[in-house]
Design a protein around this motif. Structure first.
Motif, short mmCIF file in Angstrom:
data_model
loop_
_atom_site.label_atom_id
_atom_site.label_comp_id
_atom_site.label_asym_id
_atom_site.label_seq_id
_atom_site.Cartn_x
_atom_site.Cartn_y
_atom_site.Cartn_z
N ARG A 321 -1.99 -2.97 -6.38
CA ARG A 321 -1.53 -4.31 -5.98
C ARG A 321 -0.01 -4.40 -6.01
O ARG A 321 0.62 -4.89 -5.07
N LEU A 322 0.59 -3.89 -7.08
CA LEU A 322 2.05 -3.92 -7.17
C LEU A 322 2.69 -2.98 -6.17
O LEU A 322 3.76 -3.27 -5.62
N GLY A 323 2.02 -1.85 -5.91
CA GLY A 323 2.55 -0.91 -4.93
C GLY A 323 2.62 -1.52 -3.54
O GLY A 323 3.63 -1.37 -2.83
N ARG A 324 1.56 -2.20 -3.12
CA ARG A 324 1.57 -2.86 -1.81
C ARG A 324 2.65 -3.93 -1.75
O ARG A 324 3.37 -4.06 -0.75
N ALA A 325 2.76 -4.70 -2.84
CA ALA A 325 3.75 -5.78 -2.86
C ALA A 325 5.17 -5.22 -2.72
O ALA A 325 6.00 -5.78 -2.00
N ARG A 326 5.45 -4.10 -3.40
CA ARG A 326 6.79 -3.50 -3.31
C ARG A 326 7.09 -3.04 -1.89
O ARG A 326 8.21 -3.21 -1.39
N LEU A 327 6.11 -2.44 -1.22
CA LEU A 327 6.33 -1.96 0.14
C LEU A 327 6.64 -3.11 1.10
O LEU A 327 7.46 -2.96 2.02
N VAL A 328 6.00 -4.24 0.89
CA VAL A 328 6.26 -5.40 1.74
C VAL A 328 7.60 -6.05 1.37
O VAL A 328 8.40 -6.40 2.25
N GLU A 329 7.85 -6.17 0.07
CA GLU A 329 9.09 -6.83 -0.38
C GLU A 329 10.34 -6.06 0.03
O GLU A 329 11.37 -6.67 0.36
N ASN A 330 10.27 -4.72 0.02
CA ASN A 330 11.47 -3.97 0.39
C ASN A 330 11.62 -3.79 1.90
O ASN A 330 12.54 -3.10 2.36
N GLY A 331 10.71 -4.40 2.66
CA GLY A 331 10.86 -4.43 4.10
C GLY A 331 10.34 -3.22 4.85
O GLY A 331 10.46 -3.15 6.07
N ARG A 332 9.72 -2.29 4.16
CA ARG A 332 9.20 -1.11 4.85
C ARG A 332 8.01 -1.46 5.72
O ARG A 332 7.78 -0.84 6.77
N TYR A 333 7.23 -2.45 5.29
CA TYR A 333 6.07 -2.91 6.06
C TYR A 333 6.04 -4.43 6.04
O TYR A 333 6.50 -5.07 5.09
N LYS A 334 5.48 -5.01 7.10
CA LYS A 334 5.43 -6.46 7.20
C LYS A 334 4.24 -7.05 6.46
O LYS A 334 4.28 -8.22 6.07
N SER A 335 3.18 -6.26 6.30
CA SER A 335 1.97 -6.80 5.68
C SER A 335 1.14 -5.66 5.11
O SER A 335 1.38 -4.48 5.41
N GLU A 336 0.14 -6.03 4.31
CA GLU A 336 -0.77 -5.03 3.77
C GLU A 336 -1.58 -4.38 4.89
O GLU A 336 -1.91 -3.19 4.82
N GLU A 337 -1.89 -5.16 5.93
CA GLU A 337 -2.63 -4.62 7.06
C GLU A 337 -1.84 -3.52 7.76
O GLU A 337 -2.40 -2.51 8.20
N GLU A 338 -0.53 -3.71 7.83
CA GLU A 338 0.32 -2.69 8.47
C GLU A 338 0.36 -1.41 7.62
O GLU A 338 0.39 -0.30 8.16
N ILE A 339 0.34 -1.57 6.31
CA ILE A 339 0.30 -0.39 5.43
C ILE A 339 -0.99 0.39 5.68
O ILE A 339 -0.97 1.62 5.82
#
Length: 623
Positions: A321-339
């Motif tokens: 959960r925190l890993g997905r949030a970090r990826l979105v927060e740092n701008g690498r991905y726009k959403s969990e669906e994109e990840i």
């Protein structure tokens, strides 16, 4: 010559707790640690408890490091489930021991020491520096001498220095105990040998697999046919995104029936329940087309390796959960669906372009082993020698009572008592054995943990028996029938426990710590009451050579082990019982190849065994 008030030898949880407590008391202390970095030499199962006994008090980790431990320390998971499994082939009978696990507990966290100990070191080191002390890593203590009222510490790396008192937190194979003649080496009858692997499993897959919430954890113990007819059993603890899977056995049981330690772990992995616990999706690389030009083959290999790394790293973050949030927060991905879409894209490219296969298997990260003292049998009655106080494993202290396994918390309690005793002596400038040593001994004897090493706790026993009430008396056989009847009666239990404590552990243990208890009864329980389990795949278990190849060493050309009698029966058994096969037989004599040693000390009883020089030898990544 430099002078310090106190030297602490050994940078484990006990050593750093002693440093923190002395600094809290305003005393100057230095901690000497042979590892290159704090924690790199430490191994534990492991669960760290905090307790509030009904009688007496213990010093818990949060008493030493404050509430910052609860809010900031890099622990793994709060253990909220504690299950014992009896096994026989594909049948398993399970007993929920969570109430016994929670008995007198404030909390219990699974831990990996290479993560936790650096946090201990940072807190204790900063505190110690304010008192003129600190931490010295990469230094091996090789000698202590006394000249009048002076105590001189000698190391392999530094000039000798003078101290007023020493805390020995250098583990079960304590060199300070041998140097000072404080106690003989522990015997196989007084020890357990533990062997462990750390298994990778993404965070949310782990939570779903073990039916636990975020931050919660589970502990599973195993007895029965998985023991391969030895006295002891297996364990599995959930960490944040790994599992600690291992086996702990009475060392004398292994001596009587030698088997390679890694085989005991392999046997656990072959159990269908455990193989399903550790299961994950694993990528298998296919060979690159040999008809391609050499440069094209190299380019393809590089591309596959890069894609596999990207897939693995992104997958770990996606299932957190925190890993997905970090990826979105740092701008690498726009959403969990994109990840998720990117993860699927990498996987599809690996399959479609490079013929990579994705199969069910497991991922083993690290192999380790250690000796563990059985406090019921080997705790030092006088845990001191001159102005040296011994704590934790070095003092032979640990609690092994059936499914109750505690060591880290015992060492921390010892460390605080040792620090308090030395602080008192510093205030009065009196370090005599009858003043400092005897005061520490009395403090240790007052600890509820010592009582648990000497006596049966009838309230804990009741919780265990309540959990096992589904076990038919006929299965535990005539040998235990009268015991079960006495212990199951509230009226008679106190009388029976009192009588057992009068007999003492020395007479009681041979009756209960037997193959019948750890092997035969669990097998019969599983066969008569157990449920069938099935595995959906077959584990690809590494060889011992592959496990050793994954470990990280800073090789020392100077061996830290010398064989004393190459023809002794004990050393012949080391050919089998050394966890990394450092021994072989050539022309009827046992020979040593020390480079693969993981410093468990299994051979210490009949060798001249030392810890390696500073920064040399094994460097664990998980511990």
């Amino acid at each position: 010559m430099e002078r310090f008030d106190v030297a602490i030898v050994g940078g484990g949880t006990a050593g750093f707790s002693a440093l923190q407590q002395l600094s809290n008391l305003g005393k100057q202390a230095i901690l000497i640690e042979a590892g290159k970095t704090p924690g790199s030499k430490n191994v534990s199962g492991g669960i760290l408890y905090s307790k509030t006994p009904k009688n007496g008090r213990v010093y818990n980790v949060e008493d030493v490091f404050g509430q910052e431990f609860v809010t900031q320390a890099p622990v793994e998971r709060l253990i909220t489930k504690y299950i014992l499994h009896a096994t026989s082939n594909d049948k398993v009978f399970s007993i929920d021991l969570t109430p016994a696990h929670e008995y007198q507990s404030n909390f219990a966290y699974s831990v990996l020491l290479t993560k936790l100990i650096p946090w201990f070191a940072k807190q204790a080191g900063e505190n110690a520096e304010r008192q003129g002390g600190g931490i010295v890593s990469g230094v091996h203590v090789r000698g202590v001498s006394w000249n009048g009222d002076k105590t001189i510490v000698e190391t392999d790396e530094l000039e000798p220095f003078e101290v007023k008192a020493i805390i020995a937190a250098d583990g079960v194979n304590s060199e300070l105990a041998e140097l000072s003649k404080a106690r003989p080496k522990f015997t196989p009858e007084e020890l357990y040998q533990g062997v462990k692997v750390v298994v990778k499993l993404p965070e949310e897959i782990l939570q779903e697999r073990f039916n636990i919430k975020p931050n919660e954890g589970a502990a599973h113990l195993f007895a029965g046919d998985v023991t391969l007819d030895h006295i002891g059993g297996g364990f599995l603890y959930t960490n944040r995104d790994t599992l600690s899977l291992g086996a702990v056995y009475h060392y004398d049981s292994l001596m009587e029936n030698p088997v390679e330690p890694y085989v005991l772990v392999d046997r656990l992995l072959k159990n269908p329940l455990i193989s399903e616990f550790v299961k994950d999706e694993v990528a298998i690389k296919e060979d690159i087309d040999k008809s391609l030009a050499t440069q094209e083959q190299l380019r393809a290999r590089f591309a596959v390796s890069k894609l596999l790394k990207n897939w693995g790293d992104l997958r770990d973050q996606y299932y957190s959960r925190l890993g997905r949030a970090r990826l979105v927060e740092n701008g690498r991905y726009k959403s969990e669906e994109e990840i998720k879409a990117r993860l699927d894209s990498i996987r599809n490219e690996l399959v479609g372009r490079y013929n990579t296969k994705f199969v069910n298997d497991y991922v083993e990260l690290e192999y380790s082993a250690k000796l563990v003292p059985d406090g019921k049998r080997c705790r030092m009655k006088k845990p001191y020698r001159k102005n040296i106080l011994f704590v934790g494993d070095a003092a032979g202290r640990g609690i092994f009572v059936g499914p109750r396994i505690e060591g880290l918390n015992v060492g921390i309690d010892d460390a605080v008592r040792a620090a308090n005793s030395i602080s008192r002596s510093l205030d009065r400038n009196n370090f005599a054995e009858e003043y400092m040593g005897e005061f520490y001994t009395k403090s240790i004897e007052d600890s509820p943990y010592t009582r648990d090493m000497k006596e049966i706790d009838k309230d804990y026993l009741k919780l265990f028996l309540d959990a096992a009430k589904a076990v038919p008396v006929d299965i535990v056989k005539a040998r235990y029938g009268i015991i079960f009847k006495l212990m199951s009666s509230g009226m008679l239990r106190g009388l029976a426990v009192g009588f057992a404590n009068i007999l003492g552990y020395d007479r009681l243990l041979p009756m209960v710590e037997t193959r019948e208890t750890y092997v035969q009864v669990p097998i019969e329980l599983a066969e008569k009451l157990g449920s069938h389990t099935a595995s959906t795949y077959s584990c690809t278990i590494p060889t011992i050579a592959q496990r050793i190849a994954k470990l990280r060493y800073n090789d020392d050309t100077l061996s830290h082990i010398r064989i004393l009698d190459p023809k002794s029966e004990f050393m012949r058994k080391m050919v089998v019982l050394c966890p990394t096969k450092c021994y072989s037989i050539e022309q009827e004599e046992v020979m040593l190849q020390h480079e693969g040693c993981i410093e468990c000390g299994s051979c210490a009883k009949e060798t001249d065994w030392k810890h390696p020089r500073g920064e040399k030898g094994i460097e664990f990544r998980y511990g």
